[in-house]
Design a protein around this motif. Structure first.
Motif, mmCIF file in Angstrom:
data_model
loop_
_atom_site.group_PDB
_atom_site.id
_atom_site.type_symbol
_atom_site.label_atom_id
_atom_site.label_comp_id
_atom_site.label_asym_id
_atom_site.label_seq_id
_atom_site.Cartn_x
_atom_site.Cartn_y
_atom_site.Cartn_z
ATOM 1 N N ILE A 311 0.841 -1.198 0.000
ATOM 2 C CA ILE A 311 0.000 0.000 0.000
ATOM 3 C C ILE A 311 0.875 1.246 0.000
ATOM 4 O O ILE A 311 0.599 2.222 -0.708
ATOM 5 N N ALA A 312 1.951 1.205 0.783
ATOM 6 C CA ALA A 312 2.884 2.336 0.802
ATOM 7 C C ALA A 312 3.537 2.520 -0.571
ATOM 8 O O ALA A 312 3.695 3.638 -1.060
ATOM 9 N N HIS A 313 3.903 1.404 -1.201
ATOM 10 C CA HIS A 313 4.528 1.497 -2.521
ATOM 11 C C HIS A 313 3.569 2.057 -3.561
ATOM 12 O O HIS A 313 3.981 2.807 -4.447
ATOM 13 N N PHE A 314 2.288 1.687 -3.454
ATOM 14 C CA PHE A 314 1.315 2.237 -4.388
ATOM 15 C C PHE A 314 1.155 3.746 -4.184
ATOM 16 O O PHE A 314 0.803 4.466 -5.120
ATOM 17 N N GLY A 315 1.395 4.203 -2.974
ATOM 18 C CA GLY A 315 1.402 5.643 -2.747
ATOM 19 C C GLY A 315 2.488 6.327 -3.569
ATOM 20 O O GLY A 315 2.255 7.388 -4.171
ATOM 21 N N PHE A 316 3.667 5.719 -3.622
ATOM 22 C CA PHE A 316 4.751 6.266 -4.441
ATOM 23 C C PHE A 316 4.357 6.275 -5.918
ATOM 24 O O PHE A 316 4.622 7.243 -6.648
ATOM 25 N N ILE A 317 3.733 5.191 -6.388
ATOM 26 C CA ILE A 317 3.316 5.133 -7.790
ATOM 27 C C ILE A 317 2.299 6.222 -8.089
ATOM 28 O O ILE A 317 2.372 6.903 -9.126
ATOM 29 N N GLY A 318 1.342 6.421 -7.169
ATOM 30 C CA GLY A 318 0.338 7.474 -7.358
ATOM 31 C C GLY A 318 0.966 8.851 -7.420
ATOM 32 O O GLY A 318 0.586 9.685 -8.261
ATOM 33 N N VAL A 319 1.942 9.104 -6.559
ATOM 34 C CA VAL A 319 2.643 10.388 -6.586
ATOM 35 C C VAL A 319 3.357 10.571 -7.920
ATOM 36 O O VAL A 319 3.321 11.652 -8.531
#
Length: 511
Positions: A311-319
């Motif tokens: 979930i944290a990694h998907f935050g990076f992708i979204g950014v």
């Protein structure tokens, strides 16, 4: 080979293989495993040929095919792949054979049909290929929804603790998101001249208010699928309950449909709405990075911990996506690939550790590296890749996302950087509690903990370790494929990279 129907064949082939495997005698489980593995290797070989045939400097979309389906509605079986889709198709082709090998004994304790288990993995492969290859919005929606079915049964029938609850929660969350998208798909068909063809819809001029509502319908579906905060709560349950192989595909590939959908549909079809919603999307991404990392630190279940890290990694992708720079965009797509490799490896290795101990609780381990040193070493490597250690593939992705974001939004980039520190905390804490330190005396009484990696398991982890290291030092073959597609997406929304300011600063200082 450019005229060969790669995408339709790749979509149908695993489905045919699934039918063959499912109808094999139930008392011949080894045959079912071997046929499923061989079939997945054929898909891998064909995918490699397609990768070699792709012209990175050619048309944006290649391998285009179109077959009439429902002419009265403007629906067709249209397939096409740009660099972004091609990378995800290769990820699927690489992971599925490794997952089948890693899952060789996963279904044996469920008392359910072993051939059906491996048939479900092949069906999942077929639907995942279809969703990334679709160039018709309605066809994409169909694959988007059908993809839920094999994963639902993999979790609900072959999963572990609370599998029924996790499967239903996964299905309901995704179904609700799909309903939002269905409403937006219908609205897009009406305003787009009653066609579902992506290329035709990308040329349609939509009013501001309508565009924002349509964007929101697609974005909610993709945010749930990814998942982004606050739509993430289904993932730890599903990832924790699913068999390790299915969880690797769930987090490594299936969730990427959300971020891929934003890049393929939200940004090009609704460019002005994408810009209008971008600050909110960036906020969700940053919150997800910090919030999920903090929750990961407090987990005692290995698979739930890995799910929260994702979930944290998907935050990076979204950014990276909503920074609207080519560097950040390329980093986001590269992150989708590298996260699939690193987290896929982490899930598979965690599954091997859990199968030996008979427990997923970190507190039931301690000093396991003294008994299974090779397995512990691979777990440590997978953890380092997950926290984006320099020299591993995820580092390049994270670096590009952060540097591309910093040029346009310094506060978001700085806050996101805190996630790197937290990642080091939860990964190193997990490794220390499971494989390092004083040996837990109960482990010596567990027969499984006396077995280190066998040949089959080494064959599973070796390609992933090699790819993570290779792309960590030499990502050029992948970035050459990704860059033109990302640049085209930035052009769709009218975004240009900020001009370097170093020269101006130096001249001013010289005065």
């Amino acid at each position: 080979m450019s005229n060969f129907p790669f995408l339709s064949v790749l979509t149908v082939a695993p489905l045919v293989g699934a039918l063959v495997v499912a109808f094999l005698p139930r008392h011949r489980p080894e045959l079912a495993k071997q046929v499923a593995f061989a079939w997945s290797l054929l898909v891998l070989v064909l995918s490699v040929v397609m990768w070699v045939s792709f012209n990175a400097g050619g048309d944006r979309f290649q391998f285009r095919e179109s077959y009439s389906w429902i002419p009265n509605w403007g629906v067709s079986f249209t397939f096409a792949a740009d660099g972004i889709a091609l990378v995800m198709l290769m990820l699927i082709a690489v992971l599925v054979p490794l997952v089948i090998l890693a899952s060789w004994h996963d279904a044996e304790s469920s008392k359910r049909s072993i051939p059906v288990y491996f048939a479900l993995l092949l069906i999942l492969e077929s639907t995942m290929i279809g969703v990334f290859a679709a160039a018709d919005v309605f066809l994409f929606y169909v694959f988007f929804e059908v993809m839920l079915v094999p994963m639902y049964f993999l979790i609900g029938s072959y999963g572990g603790h609370q599998r029924q609850y996790a499967a239903v929660k996964f299905f309901l969350y995704s179904l609700v998101g799909g309903l939002f998208m269905l409403a937006a798909v219908i609205g897009l068909w009406v305003v787009g001249g009653k066609t579902f063809d992506w290329q035709a819809l990308s040329q349609v001029d939509i009013s501001t208010g309508t565009e924002r509502w349509l964007f929101l319908g697609f974005f909610l579906a993709f945010a749930i699928k990814a998942p982004f905060f606050p739509f993430h709560t289904w993932l730890p349950d599903a990832g924790g309950a699913a068999p390790a192989g299915a969880a690797a595909l769930l987090v490594g590939v299936l969730d990427k449909v959300g971020t891929f959908g934003i890049l393929r549909y939200c940004l090009p079809l609704f460019p002005e709405a994408s810009k209008w919603f971008a600050p909110w999307a960036l906020a969700l991404g940053v919150i997800g990075i910090i919030y999920a990392a903090l929750l990961a630190v407090g987990q005692n279940d290995l698979k739930r911990l890995v799910s929260y890290t994702s979930i944290a990694h998907f935050g990076f992708i979204g950014v990276g996506i909503f920074a609207f720079t080519t560097q950040a965009g390329t980093g986001a797509v590269l992150y989708m690939l590298n996260h699939g490799l690193a987290t896929g490896l982490l899930f598979l290795v965690v599954g091997m550790l859990i199968s030996r101990r008979g427990s997923a609780l970190i507190s039931d381990f301690g000093g396991a590296g003294k008994l299974v040193p090779v397995l512990a070493g691979v777990l440590f490597f997978a953890g380092l890749a997950s926290l984006a250690l320099p020299g591993t593939a995820p580092f390049i992705s994270e670096f590009l996302v952060l540097i591309g974001t910093f040029t346009v939004n310094k506060p978001v980039a700085v806050i996101a950087t805190v996630g790197i520190i937290l990642a080091a905390a939860y990964v190193l804490w997990m490794v220390q509690r499971t494989t390092q330190g004083t040996l837990n005396p109960t482990l010596t009484e567990v027969d499984g903990m006396r077995r280190d990696l066998n040949l089959r398991e080494k064959v599973v982890v070796a390609p992933l370790v090699a790819l993570i290291l290779l792309l960590g030092f030499y990502p050029k073959p992948v970035t050459d494929v990704i860059n033109p597609a990302v640049q085209a997406t930035m052009d769709d929304i009218g975004s240009t990279d900020p001009a370097p300011s170093v020269g101006g600063t130096v001249q001013e200082a010289g005065r």
